[in-house]
Design an enzyme around this catalytic site. Sequence first.
Site, mmCIF file in Angstrom:
data_model
loop_
_atom_site.group_PDB
_atom_site.id
_atom_site.type_symbol
_atom_site.label_atom_id
_atom_site.label_comp_id
_atom_site.label_asym_id
_atom_site.label_seq_id
_atom_site.Cartn_x
_atom_site.Cartn_y
_atom_site.Cartn_z
ATOM 1 N N TYR A 62 0.830 -1.205 0.000
ATOM 2 C CA TYR A 62 0.000 0.000 0.000
ATOM 3 C C TYR A 62 0.859 1.247 0.000
ATOM 4 O O TYR A 62 2.076 1.174 0.208
ATOM 5 C CB TYR A 62 -0.949 -0.011 1.208
ATOM 6 C CG TYR A 62 -0.278 0.279 2.534
ATOM 7 C CD1 TYR A 62 0.560 -0.659 3.137
ATOM 8 C CD2 TYR A 62 -0.454 1.500 3.175
ATOM 9 C CE1 TYR A 62 1.185 -0.381 4.349
ATOM 10 C CE2 TYR A 62 0.160 1.783 4.385
ATOM 11 C CZ TYR A 62 0.977 0.834 4.968
ATOM 12 O OH TYR A 62 1.603 1.110 6.156
ATOM 13 N N ARG A 68 8.155 4.070 -4.768
ATOM 14 C CA ARG A 68 8.163 3.131 -3.638
ATOM 15 C C ARG A 68 7.112 2.041 -3.832
ATOM 16 O O ARG A 68 7.353 0.877 -3.498
ATOM 17 C CB ARG A 68 7.934 3.880 -2.314
ATOM 18 C CG ARG A 68 8.127 2.980 -1.100
ATOM 19 C CD ARG A 68 8.158 3.754 0.198
ATOM 20 N NE ARG A 68 6.881 4.391 0.486
ATOM 21 C CZ ARG A 68 6.674 5.220 1.514
ATOM 22 N NH1 ARG A 68 7.666 5.517 2.341
ATOM 23 N NH2 ARG A 68 5.487 5.764 1.713
ATOM 24 N N ARG A 103 -7.674 -20.477 -0.896
ATOM 25 C CA ARG A 103 -6.558 -20.275 0.032
ATOM 26 C C ARG A 103 -5.452 -21.317 -0.146
ATOM 27 O O ARG A 103 -5.692 -22.524 -0.053
ATOM 28 C CB ARG A 103 -7.079 -20.328 1.473
ATOM 29 C CG ARG A 103 -6.017 -19.967 2.506
ATOM 30 C CD ARG A 103 -6.584 -20.042 3.924
ATOM 31 N NE ARG A 103 -5.604 -19.594 4.894
ATOM 32 C CZ ARG A 103 -4.579 -20.341 5.330
ATOM 33 N NH1 ARG A 103 -4.427 -21.576 4.885
ATOM 34 N NH2 ARG A 103 -3.731 -19.861 6.210
ATOM 35 N N HIS A 123 -0.867 -21.137 0.416
ATOM 36 C CA HIS A 123 0.223 -20.200 0.704
ATOM 37 C C HIS A 123 0.955 -19.756 -0.561
ATOM 38 O O HIS A 123 1.339 -18.599 -0.697
ATOM 39 C CB HIS A 123 1.226 -20.818 1.678
ATOM 40 C CG HIS A 123 0.721 -20.833 3.098
ATOM 41 N ND1 HIS A 123 -0.401 -21.530 3.473
ATOM 42 C CD2 HIS A 123 1.185 -20.223 4.214
ATOM 43 C CE1 HIS A 123 -0.612 -21.349 4.756
ATOM 44 N NE2 HIS A 123 0.344 -20.559 5.239
ATOM 45 N N LYS A 143 6.594 -1.723 1.841
ATOM 46 C CA LYS A 143 5.407 -1.194 2.532
ATOM 47 C C LYS A 143 4.265 -2.190 2.355
ATOM 48 O O LYS A 143 3.405 -2.030 1.489
ATOM 49 C CB LYS A 143 5.055 0.198 1.964
ATOM 50 C CG LYS A 143 4.173 1.028 2.897
ATOM 51 C CD LYS A 143 4.218 2.490 2.512
ATOM 52 C CE LYS A 143 3.179 3.334 3.220
ATOM 53 N NZ LYS A 143 3.352 3.438 4.659
ATOM 54 N N GLU A 195 12.754 2.687 13.869
ATOM 55 C CA GLU A 195 11.799 3.726 13.451
ATOM 56 C C GLU A 195 10.566 3.614 14.322
ATOM 57 O O GLU A 195 10.587 2.932 15.348
ATOM 58 C CB GLU A 195 11.454 3.545 11.965
ATOM 59 C CG GLU A 195 10.835 2.194 11.655
ATOM 60 C CD GLU A 195 10.467 2.003 10.184
ATOM 61 O OE1 GLU A 195 10.258 2.991 9.477
ATOM 62 O OE2 GLU A 195 10.369 0.834 9.775
ATOM 63 N N LEU A 205 11.350 1.431 6.896
ATOM 64 C CA LEU A 205 10.713 1.856 5.653
ATOM 65 C C LEU A 205 11.430 3.115 5.180
ATOM 66 O O LEU A 205 11.638 4.035 5.977
ATOM 67 C CB LEU A 205 9.233 2.188 5.894
ATOM 68 C CG LEU A 205 8.503 2.544 4.613
ATOM 69 C CD1 LEU A 205 8.168 1.293 3.818
ATOM 70 C CD2 LEU A 205 7.248 3.342 4.889
#
Length: 289
Positions: A35, A54, A106, A108, A153, A185, A209
């Site tokens: 995101y 990014r 579902r 993995h 991110k 951070e 990040l």
Amino acid sequence: MAPKDIVYVNGAFVPRAEARVSVEDRGFVFGDGVYEVLRIINGRPFAARFHNERLRRSLEGIRISLAGKETPESLTEIGRHLLEENGLLQGEATMYMQVTRGAATRAHNFPPPEIQPTVYISVARFTPYSDLALNGASAITHPDLRWGRCDLKTLNLLPNILASQAAKERGTFEAMLIRDGVVTEGTKTNFFGVLDGTLRTHPCDDHILPGITRSILSELARELNVDLEETPIQASEIPLLSELFLSGTTTDVMPVVTLDNKPVGNGKPGEVTRKLQRVLAESLASGGD
Ligand SMILES: Cc1ncc(COP(=O)(O)O)c(C=O)c1O
């Protein structure tokens, strides 16, 4: 008339309350996605180029390919359209863009190649944290329990969420994360500190990040001849800090005046913090990047 609240999901502009994704979406099932959050001032995304770069890097980092002709830039364009649709061309707003690996039974391992990523974009009115910017915030220290690719991110934010909640429950704004004896951070911000007159922040590596605000501030610090060292602050150096502040797309430069209930420096926002706060505000106001 109530403001419109239109979002974008997989090619459609729909009222937020009617927006739907599958229960099999891998964002929902695994947190398998990435995101971005952009700051919007008078309809203009601030530092869009850096956010797009990014997002591209995050997508590549977890091996998601956008469908067809989509690019981070085209998603930002959709976001611009949403700003118009929602009457957010004046004042402050945020834009949220999320891409997941799509909806599939579902498992993995990755879904078959015909499964398209899910794209969700929304915009919202934003009010800056003016009081905290002026008077300073408090924070706690907290163990950094995250994985080894904090430079991406991703939606996998559980350690950030738990640390952020711990900060909130102690009446503070942010948790300063500590890994192997160094400050990395915050849960949603980068940390800068002043030690012996030198501004210090963690270097860009897999443990933080690469914040867009962090990078803009590094450039502004250079222009102001403020000494900046990308050397992590050791946990043992925390009592020696004369200034401490957070940076982020929605936090700007936020002074931290209390850490673990103890004053930082003289317990007031410091000189370097104020300088950078001022130049960042000017940069935001001019819309430049
Ligand atoms: C973990 C983390 N660090 C730092 C930041 C600050 O980055 P930016 O300045 O790009 O908002 C964020 C922003 O969400 C974050 O989630």
